[in-house]
Structures are given as C-alpha cells and as structure tokens.
Design a protein around this motif. Sequence first.
Motif, PDB file in Angstrom:
ATOM      1  N   TRP A  22       0.834  -1.198   0.000  1.00  0.00           N
ATOM      2  CA  TRP A  22       0.000   0.000   0.000  1.00  0.00           C
ATOM      3  C   TRP A  22       0.877   1.260   0.000  1.00  0.00           C
ATOM      4  CZ3 TRP A  22      -0.084   3.964   3.458  1.00  0.00           C
ATOM      5  CH2 TRP A  22      -1.071   4.924   3.260  1.00  0.00           C
ATOM      6  N   ASP A  26       0.811   4.181  -2.689  1.00  0.00           N
ATOM      7  CA  ASP A  26       0.400   5.538  -2.343  1.00  0.00           C
ATOM      8  C   ASP A  26       1.507   6.571  -2.539  1.00  0.00           C
ATOM      9  OD1 ASP A  26      -2.161   4.517  -1.760  1.00  0.00           O
ATOM     10  OD2 ASP A  26      -2.433   6.159  -0.347  1.00  0.00           O
ATOM     11  N   GLU A  29       0.626   7.913  -5.800  1.00  0.00           N
ATOM     12  CA  GLU A  29      -0.505   8.831  -5.699  1.00  0.00           C
ATOM     13  C   GLU A  29      -0.087  10.164  -5.069  1.00  0.00           C
ATOM     14  OE1 GLU A  29      -3.531   6.542  -3.679  1.00  0.00           O
ATOM     15  OE2 GLU A  29      -4.336   5.879  -5.603  1.00  0.00           O
ATOM     16  N   VAL A  71      -3.832  10.590   3.061  1.00  0.00           N
ATOM     17  CA  VAL A  71      -3.004   9.390   2.894  1.00  0.00           C
ATOM     18  C   VAL A  71      -2.495   8.920   4.252  1.00  0.00           C
ATOM     19  CG1 VAL A  71      -0.822   8.534   1.936  1.00  0.00           C
ATOM     20  CG2 VAL A  71      -2.400   9.810   0.491  1.00  0.00           C
ATOM     21  N   GLY A 122      -2.063   6.362  -9.666  1.00  0.00           N
ATOM     22  CA  GLY A 122      -2.223   5.031  -9.097  1.00  0.00           C
ATOM     23  C   GLY A 122      -2.231   3.917 -10.126  1.00  0.00           C
TER      24      GLY A 122
END
Length: 179
Positions: A22, A26, A29, A71, A122
């Motif tokens: 993850w 991220d 992102e 986030v 993403g």
Amino acid sequence: MKNSSGDEAVGGAVTLGLLAAWALHDLEELATVPGWWRRNLPALRERYPGMPEAVWRRAGSVNGREFAVAVGAMAAVVASASVAGRLTGGRSATYQTALHAFGLHGLVHLAQAGLVRGYTPGVATSPLIVVPFTLWARHRLRRAGVLRATRPRDLAVGLGFAGAATVGAHAVARRLTKA
C-alpha cells in the motif's frame, strides 16, 4: 512452519506486506494526484458533462497538503488491518477485507485509466504492485487454510470498506487542514 491448528503459518510478508505494498502504491498517488487534477480537471469536466458539479468542485479543491493528510489517515487504517492480520496469522476478517479492498482498489485504478483513456494517479503501480500482491497474498492465505471463502458479497464488503475508509480519511484531512 505449521501453527497450533496444523495449518501452514502465514508470515509477515503476507500480512504486514499489505502495508508495504500500500505504501509503495500511495507514494505514486502522493507524487501525482494534485498536479494531475490541476492539469486534467477542465478536460474531464468537458468529457463527462453529466457528472454533478459538486463532484468537480470537490475534486478541484483538494490540495497537496490535504491529500497527504488523507493518505496518512488511510495509513493508520491499513496499518491496523495489517497488524490484525499478523496477530491472527492472516485469519482476521478486517485484514482479509482490507486485502480484498486493496486489490479491488487496484482494479478501480485500471478502470479509471480506461475511462480517461490515459494515465490516472495510481495506475502505474496497480498492475505492478497492487494486483500481484493481492493475488499472491490470497494464494498464501488459501494455501495456509485461513482464507475465508470469497463470495460476491465479500467483494462488495471490500469495496464498501475501501470507500468508507477513503471518505473517512478525506473527512479527517479536511478537518485537520482547515484548523
């Protein structure tokens, strides 16, 4: 290695690996979301005129600071689910739901890129990290005998979990960055 019930043990690579995968996703992102929205919002509004104006206003109002705080809030959710998975050898319903949510989230990124007909934040890490990690972790959980049967309802719960966590993380970020 076997656990006390005779099942093969699920290690940290599977459970805490969710948090690591993850985080890598991220990072993409974090690096791309604010600038991408600024560059693409006018064209998206034109291409999808039926979208409610409130959606466009909200999308255009998220700045880099607010997104970074969101986030961080999501990191707490994913870390909690990963730790729950680690403590239960992968049996945690929260961990397995978060794992489903993560994989489905990657598929949503791919669908978004298809709708936009180009790059969306993403999408680069979804086929390289998100989807492969999810499939690998599910395989390991299945092999260890701890993966719950996955029904369409479970996938819907995973999407709901992802949606609720996202809305919650952004609500927290909005509140913290306006203070």
